[in-house]
Design a protein around this motif. Structure first.
Motif, PDB file in Angstrom:
ATOM      1  N   GLU A  96       0.818  -1.215   0.000  1.00  0.00           N
ATOM      2  CA  GLU A  96       0.000   0.000   0.000  1.00  0.00           C
ATOM      3  C   GLU A  96       0.856   1.271   0.000  1.00  0.00           C
ATOM      4  O   GLU A  96       0.314   2.376   0.044  1.00  0.00           O
ATOM      5  N   ALA A  97       2.173   1.124  -0.064  1.00  0.00           N
ATOM      6  CA  ALA A  97       3.065   2.284  -0.023  1.00  0.00           C
ATOM      7  C   ALA A  97       2.850   3.168  -1.248  1.00  0.00           C
ATOM      8  O   ALA A  97       2.510   2.677  -2.334  1.00  0.00           O
ATOM      9  N   ASP A  98       3.034   4.465  -1.058  1.00  0.00           N
ATOM     10  CA  ASP A  98       2.886   5.422  -2.150  1.00  0.00           C
ATOM     11  C   ASP A  98       4.186   5.533  -2.927  1.00  0.00           C
ATOM     12  O   ASP A  98       5.265   5.592  -2.342  1.00  0.00           O
ATOM     13  N   GLY A  99       4.065   5.589  -4.220  1.00  0.00           N
ATOM     14  CA  GLY A  99       5.228   5.765  -5.072  1.00  0.00           C
ATOM     15  C   GLY A  99       4.916   6.733  -6.194  1.00  0.00           C
ATOM     16  O   GLY A  99       3.754   6.947  -6.544  1.00  0.00           O
ATOM     17  N   VAL A 100       5.950   7.360  -6.713  1.00  0.00           N
ATOM     18  CA  VAL A 100       5.807   8.281  -7.839  1.00  0.00           C
ATOM     19  C   VAL A 100       6.936   8.018  -8.822  1.00  0.00           C
ATOM     20  O   VAL A 100       7.964   7.451  -8.457  1.00  0.00           O
ATOM     21  N   GLU A 101       6.721   8.420 -10.057  1.00  0.00           N
ATOM     22  CA  GLU A 101       7.791   8.357 -11.032  1.00  0.00           C
ATOM     23  C   GLU A 101       8.017   9.773 -11.537  1.00  0.00           C
ATOM     24  O   GLU A 101       7.076  10.469 -11.910  1.00  0.00           O
ATOM     25  N   VAL A 102       9.270  10.197 -11.510  1.00  0.00           N
ATOM     26  CA  VAL A 102       9.634  11.532 -11.952  1.00  0.00           C
ATOM     27  C   VAL A 102      10.740  11.397 -12.993  1.00  0.00           C
ATOM     28  O   VAL A 102      11.840  10.949 -12.677  1.00  0.00           O
ATOM     29  N   ASN A 103      10.413  11.755 -14.206  1.00  0.00           N
ATOM     30  CA  ASN A 103      11.380  11.723 -15.317  1.00  0.00           C
ATOM     31  C   ASN A 103      12.131  10.393 -15.416  1.00  0.00           C
ATOM     32  O   ASN A 103      13.347  10.369 -15.568  1.00  0.00           O
ATOM     33  N   GLY A 104      11.403   9.298 -15.305  1.00  0.00           N
ATOM     34  CA  GLY A 104      11.987   7.976 -15.481  1.00  0.00           C
ATOM     35  C   GLY A 104      12.646   7.379 -14.257  1.00  0.00           C
ATOM     36  O   GLY A 104      13.255   6.318 -14.337  1.00  0.00           O
ATOM     37  N   VAL A 105      12.537   8.038 -13.111  1.00  0.00           N
ATOM     38  CA  VAL A 105      13.088   7.508 -11.861  1.00  0.00           C
ATOM     39  C   VAL A 105      11.926   7.270 -10.900  1.00  0.00           C
ATOM     40  O   VAL A 105      11.132   8.179 -10.635  1.00  0.00           O
ATOM     41  N   GLY A 106      11.826   6.029 -10.390  1.00  0.00           N
ATOM     42  CA  GLY A 106      10.790   5.688  -9.427  1.00  0.00           C
ATOM     43  C   GLY A 106      11.231   6.050  -8.016  1.00  0.00           C
ATOM     44  O   GLY A 106      12.406   5.903  -7.660  1.00  0.00           O
ATOM     45  N   TRP A 107      10.273   6.533  -7.228  1.00  0.00           N
ATOM     46  CA  TRP A 107      10.551   6.956  -5.853  1.00  0.00           C
ATOM     47  C   TRP A 107       9.460   6.445  -4.922  1.00  0.00           C
ATOM     48  O   TRP A 107       8.270   6.543  -5.232  1.00  0.00           O
ATOM     49  N   LEU A 108       9.857   5.929  -3.765  1.00  0.00           N
ATOM     50  CA  LEU A 108       8.944   5.644  -2.663  1.00  0.00           C
ATOM     51  C   LEU A 108       8.719   6.966  -1.949  1.00  0.00           C
ATOM     52  O   LEU A 108       9.675   7.693  -1.660  1.00  0.00           O
ATOM     53  N   LEU A 109       7.483   7.293  -1.654  1.00  0.00           N
ATOM     54  CA  LEU A 109       7.130   8.547  -0.997  1.00  0.00           C
ATOM     55  C   LEU A 109       6.706   8.269   0.439  1.00  0.00           C
ATOM     56  O   LEU A 109       5.836   7.429   0.676  1.00  0.00           O
ATOM     57  N   GLU A 110       7.323   8.982   1.381  1.00  0.00           N
ATOM     58  CA  GLU A 110       6.944   8.859   2.794  1.00  0.00           C
ATOM     59  C   GLU A 110       6.837  10.248   3.399  1.00  0.00           C
ATOM     60  O   GLU A 110       7.788  11.023   3.337  1.00  0.00           O
ATOM     61  N   GLN A 111       5.663  10.568   3.962  1.00  0.00           N
ATOM     62  CA  GLN A 111       5.550  11.814   4.717  1.00  0.00           C
ATOM     63  C   GLN A 111       5.890  11.484   6.153  1.00  0.00           C
ATOM     64  O   GLN A 111       5.373  10.528   6.730  1.00  0.00           O
ATOM     65  N   ARG A 112       6.768  12.293   6.722  1.00  0.00           N
ATOM     66  CA  ARG A 112       7.226  12.048   8.083  1.00  0.00           C
ATOM     67  C   ARG A 112       6.401  12.854   9.082  1.00  0.00           C
ATOM     68  O   ARG A 112       5.670  13.767   8.699  1.00  0.00           O
ATOM     69  N   SER A 113       6.527  12.515  10.348  1.00  0.00           N
ATOM     70  CA  SER A 113       5.723  13.167  11.384  1.00  0.00           C
ATOM     71  C   SER A 113       5.992  14.665  11.499  1.00  0.00           C
ATOM     72  O   SER A 113       5.120  15.419  11.915  1.00  0.00           O
ATOM     73  N   ASP A 114       7.172  15.115  11.081  1.00  0.00           N
ATOM     74  CA  ASP A 114       7.480  16.552  11.137  1.00  0.00           C
ATOM     75  C   ASP A 114       7.026  17.291   9.878  1.00  0.00           C
ATOM     76  O   ASP A 114       7.385  18.432   9.654  1.00  0.00           O
ATOM     77  N   LYS A 115       6.217  16.629   9.040  1.00  0.00           N
ATOM     78  CA  LYS A 115       5.663  17.172   7.794  1.00  0.00           C
ATOM     79  C   LYS A 115       6.679  17.280   6.660  1.00  0.00           C
ATOM     80  O   LYS A 115       6.384  17.810   5.605  1.00  0.00           O
ATOM     81  N   SER A 116       7.887  16.770   6.876  1.00  0.00           N
ATOM     82  CA  SER A 116       8.855  16.699   5.781  1.00  0.00           C
ATOM     83  C   SER A 116       8.501  15.472   4.939  1.00  0.00           C
ATOM     84  O   SER A 116       7.697  14.638   5.348  1.00  0.00           O
ATOM     85  N   PHE A 117       9.104  15.397   3.760  1.00  0.00           N
ATOM     86  CA  PHE A 117       8.908  14.250   2.897  1.00  0.00           C
ATOM     87  C   PHE A 117      10.238  13.570   2.648  1.00  0.00           C
ATOM     88  O   PHE A 117      11.264  14.232   2.489  1.00  0.00           O
ATOM     89  N   ARG A 118      10.203  12.245   2.619  1.00  0.00           N
ATOM     90  CA  ARG A 118      11.386  11.467   2.269  1.00  0.00           C
ATOM     91  C   ARG A 118      11.034  10.627   1.048  1.00  0.00           C
ATOM     92  O   ARG A 118      10.029   9.929   1.028  1.00  0.00           O
TER      93      ARG A 118
END
Length: 161
Positions: A96-118
């Motif tokens: 169920e993890a969120d992922g995105v693809e940006v210009n041919g590179v896949g990324w796992l998306l995680e929002q952290r408790s401090d509202k930053s994104f990893r």
């Protein structure tokens, strides 16, 4: 005869002065990031990535974190931090993890408790992590647009060991 019996008294004081002076360097305002410790094969990909990273990300000038390492990079203040050779995130096992693809590179998306994104690369020979601080998260994934070409060039597709 004991040669250490008459140590100069000023040496410990001098050493403390040197340590204090080193602690007041101009790098104190630099961001910090934990340096990953990957194996030799992954370090090779990370060194290659460091050589092709952009000088600017999302319009922000490169400002590397401390301690200095080819495995870390940063841009702006508050800093967008890149770390290469990180461990595989446990979240990658979550279907169920969120992922995105940006210009041919896949990324796992995680929002952290401090509202930053990893974001962590997927399907690459080395895991590359990019942390976007909460103060910069309004720009969305714009930093990944700047970083994707370097990741594509330096870190081949595949599964990291």
């Amino acid at each position: 005869m004991n040669f250490f019996r008459h140590r100069p008294f000023g040496l410990p004081a001098f050493a403390l002065l040197l340590i204090a002076a080193a602690g007041c360097s101009s790098a104190d305002d630099a961001p910090s990031a934990a340096v990953p410790t990957p194996g030799a094969a992954i370090t090779k990909w990370c060194d290659r990535l460091d050589g092709v990273l952009p000088k600017k990300v999302d319009g922000l000038t490169r400002r590397d974190p401390e301690p200095s390492s080819a495995l870390t990079a940063g841009w702006g203040d508050p800093a967008i931090i890149l770390r290469c050779g990180v461990e595989r995130p446990a979240k990658m096992a979550d279907p169920e993890a969120d992922g995105v693809e940006v210009n041919g590179v896949g990324w796992l998306l995680e929002q952290r408790s401090d509202k930053s994104f990893r974001f962590t690369t997927t399907l690459r020979k080395a895991y590359v992590e990019v942390t976007i601080p909460a103060g910069r998260s309004a720009d969305g994934m714009a930093p990944l647009v700047s970083l994707a070409p370097a990741v594509k060039e330096a870190v081949p597709e595949g599964i990291a060991d």
